[in-house]
Design a protein around this motif. Structure first.
Motif, short mmCIF file in Angstrom:
data_model
loop_
_atom_site.label_atom_id
_atom_site.label_comp_id
_atom_site.label_asym_id
_atom_site.label_seq_id
_atom_site.Cartn_x
_atom_site.Cartn_y
_atom_site.Cartn_z
N THR A 105 -29.47 -4.21 128.71
CA THR A 105 -29.61 -3.84 127.30
C THR A 105 -30.82 -4.52 126.67
O THR A 105 -31.56 -3.90 125.90
CB THR A 105 -28.35 -4.23 126.51
OG1 THR A 105 -28.04 -5.60 126.76
CG2 THR A 105 -27.17 -3.36 126.90
N THR A 106 -31.06 -5.77 127.01
CA THR A 106 -32.22 -6.49 126.48
C THR A 106 -33.51 -5.89 127.01
O THR A 106 -34.46 -5.68 126.24
CB THR A 106 -32.13 -7.98 126.85
OG1 THR A 106 -30.89 -8.50 126.40
CG2 THR A 106 -33.27 -8.77 126.23
N ALA A 107 -33.56 -5.60 128.30
CA ALA A 107 -34.77 -5.02 128.89
C ALA A 107 -35.09 -3.66 128.29
O ALA A 107 -36.25 -3.37 127.97
CB ALA A 107 -34.62 -4.91 130.40
N SER A 108 -34.07 -2.83 128.11
CA SER A 108 -34.34 -1.50 127.55
C SER A 108 -34.72 -1.59 126.08
O SER A 108 -35.53 -0.80 125.60
CB SER A 108 -33.14 -0.58 127.74
OG SER A 108 -32.02 -1.08 127.04
N LEU A 109 -34.16 -2.56 125.36
CA LEU A 109 -34.54 -2.73 123.96
C LEU A 109 -35.99 -3.18 123.85
O LEU A 109 -36.74 -2.69 123.01
CB LEU A 109 -33.62 -3.73 123.27
CG LEU A 109 -33.93 -3.92 121.80
CD1 LEU A 109 -33.60 -2.63 121.05
CD2 LEU A 109 -33.19 -5.07 121.22
N ILE A 113 -40.79 -1.23 122.51
CA ILE A 113 -42.09 -1.62 121.97
C ILE A 113 -43.17 -0.64 122.41
O ILE A 113 -44.14 -0.43 121.70
CB ILE A 113 -42.43 -3.06 122.40
CG1 ILE A 113 -41.46 -4.04 121.75
CG2 ILE A 113 -43.85 -3.43 122.04
CD1 ILE A 113 -41.62 -5.46 122.21
N GLU A 114 -42.98 0.00 123.57
CA GLU A 114 -44.01 0.89 124.12
C GLU A 114 -44.43 2.00 123.16
O GLU A 114 -45.62 2.21 122.96
CB GLU A 114 -43.54 1.45 125.47
CG GLU A 114 -44.59 2.26 126.19
CD GLU A 114 -44.57 3.72 125.80
OE1 GLU A 114 -45.64 4.35 125.85
OE2 GLU A 114 -43.51 4.23 125.44
N PRO A 115 -43.49 2.75 122.54
CA PRO A 115 -43.95 3.78 121.60
C PRO A 115 -44.68 3.20 120.39
O PRO A 115 -45.61 3.81 119.88
CB PRO A 115 -42.66 4.48 121.15
CG PRO A 115 -41.61 4.05 122.08
CD PRO A 115 -42.05 2.79 122.73
N MET A 116 -44.27 2.00 120.00
CA MET A 116 -44.94 1.36 118.87
C MET A 116 -46.37 0.98 119.26
O MET A 116 -47.30 1.18 118.48
CB MET A 116 -44.15 0.13 118.44
CG MET A 116 -44.72 -0.55 117.22
SD MET A 116 -43.77 -1.99 116.77
CE MET A 116 -44.01 -3.03 118.19
N VAL A 117 -46.54 0.46 120.46
CA VAL A 117 -47.89 0.12 120.93
C VAL A 117 -48.74 1.38 121.05
O VAL A 117 -49.91 1.39 120.66
CB VAL A 117 -47.82 -0.64 122.27
CG1 VAL A 117 -49.19 -0.80 122.89
CG2 VAL A 117 -47.17 -2.00 122.07
N ALA A 118 -48.15 2.47 121.55
CA ALA A 118 -48.88 3.73 121.65
C ALA A 118 -49.30 4.22 120.27
O ALA A 118 -50.42 4.71 120.09
CB ALA A 118 -48.02 4.78 122.35
N SER A 143 -38.08 -5.36 113.64
CA SER A 143 -36.93 -6.12 113.13
C SER A 143 -35.73 -6.00 114.07
O SER A 143 -34.99 -6.97 114.25
CB SER A 143 -36.57 -5.67 111.72
OG SER A 143 -36.14 -4.33 111.72
N THR A 144 -35.53 -4.85 114.69
CA THR A 144 -34.43 -4.69 115.64
C THR A 144 -34.61 -5.62 116.84
O THR A 144 -33.66 -6.25 117.28
CB THR A 144 -34.35 -3.23 116.13
OG1 THR A 144 -34.19 -2.38 115.00
CG2 THR A 144 -33.21 -3.03 117.09
N ILE A 145 -35.82 -5.71 117.32
CA ILE A 145 -36.08 -6.59 118.47
C ILE A 145 -35.83 -8.05 118.09
O ILE A 145 -35.22 -8.80 118.85
CB ILE A 145 -37.52 -6.37 118.99
CG1 ILE A 145 -37.62 -4.98 119.60
CG2 ILE A 145 -37.90 -7.45 120.00
CD1 ILE A 145 -39.02 -4.52 119.85
N PHE A 146 -36.26 -8.45 116.90
CA PHE A 146 -35.99 -9.82 116.46
C PHE A 146 -34.50 -10.07 116.28
O PHE A 146 -33.99 -11.13 116.65
CB PHE A 146 -36.75 -10.14 115.16
CG PHE A 146 -38.20 -10.42 115.37
CD1 PHE A 146 -38.63 -11.40 116.26
CD2 PHE A 146 -39.15 -9.71 114.68
CE1 PHE A 146 -39.97 -11.67 116.45
CE2 PHE A 146 -40.50 -9.96 114.86
CZ PHE A 146 -40.91 -10.95 115.75
N LEU A 147 -33.77 -9.12 115.71
CA LEU A 147 -32.34 -9.30 115.51
C LEU A 147 -31.59 -9.41 116.83
O LEU A 147 -30.68 -10.22 116.98
CB LEU A 147 -31.77 -8.15 114.67
CG LEU A 147 -32.13 -8.17 113.19
CD1 LEU A 147 -31.64 -6.90 112.52
CD2 LEU A 147 -31.56 -9.39 112.52
#
Length: 166
Positions: A105-109, A113-118, A143-147
């Motif tokens: 779950t952590t790895a997929s979350l 970031i990839e679409p955001m970087v794109a 914010s989801t990644i930080f949470l």
């Protein structure tokens, strides 16, 4: 937010892109969950090698490796090798190696970031202009990644076990 500009009644993406996006989400789930039990018995590189061999063999039924267009230049071969190594082998190997250390779950979350970087690269390199809701979507992803990275379980256990708080 990124694909609706804040209007949930209308997508700002064509149906083919939506189809392939949904299909890639299932692919991400597959290559996140399938290797996890294998990583307990095999090294990540063995799992990656078998995954690429099986995937390459299956793809060979659609686009046989022996069918090469006659006008392929050295530049084309160089670009193809770069895409295979830097765009497929290395990212997949690193991702599978991370699965041996992280929960799926952590790895997929983190892979969200990839679409955001794109998106950010399209803004900086292609001069695409983002609207307010698209920027808000990027902020939601961050914010989801930080949470998720917060040790909430430990915080809640400590709070529930502390008699001063109860």
């Amino acid at each position: 937010m990124l694909i609706t500009n804040g209007n949930i009644n209308q997508l700002v993406v064509n149906s083919k892109a939506l189809f392939w996006g949904i299909l890639s989400a299932f692919g991400l789930a597959g290559y996140t969950l399938i290797p996890k039990p294998l990583l307990e018995k095999q090294s990540p590189l063995v799992v990656v090698a078998w995954g690429l061999l099986v995937g390459g063999t299956a793809e060979n039924f659609f686009h046989p490796i022996w069918y090469i267009q006659s006008q392929v230049s050295t530049k084309d071969w160089t670009i193809m090798v770069f895409i295979i190594i830097a765009g497929t082998l290395l990212p997949y190997a690193l991702y599978v190696m991370s699965l041996s250390q992280l929960k799926p779950t952590t790895a997929s979350l983190l892979s969200t970031i990839e679409p955001m970087v794109a998106t950010l690269l399209s803004v900086t390199l292609l001069h695409v202009h983002l609207r307010m809701f698209q920027v808000l979507g990027i902020l939601f992803i961050i914010s989801t990644i930080f949470l998720i990275s917060l040790p909430l379980e430990r915080i809640f256990k400590k709070r529930l076990s502390d008699p001063k708080i109860n």
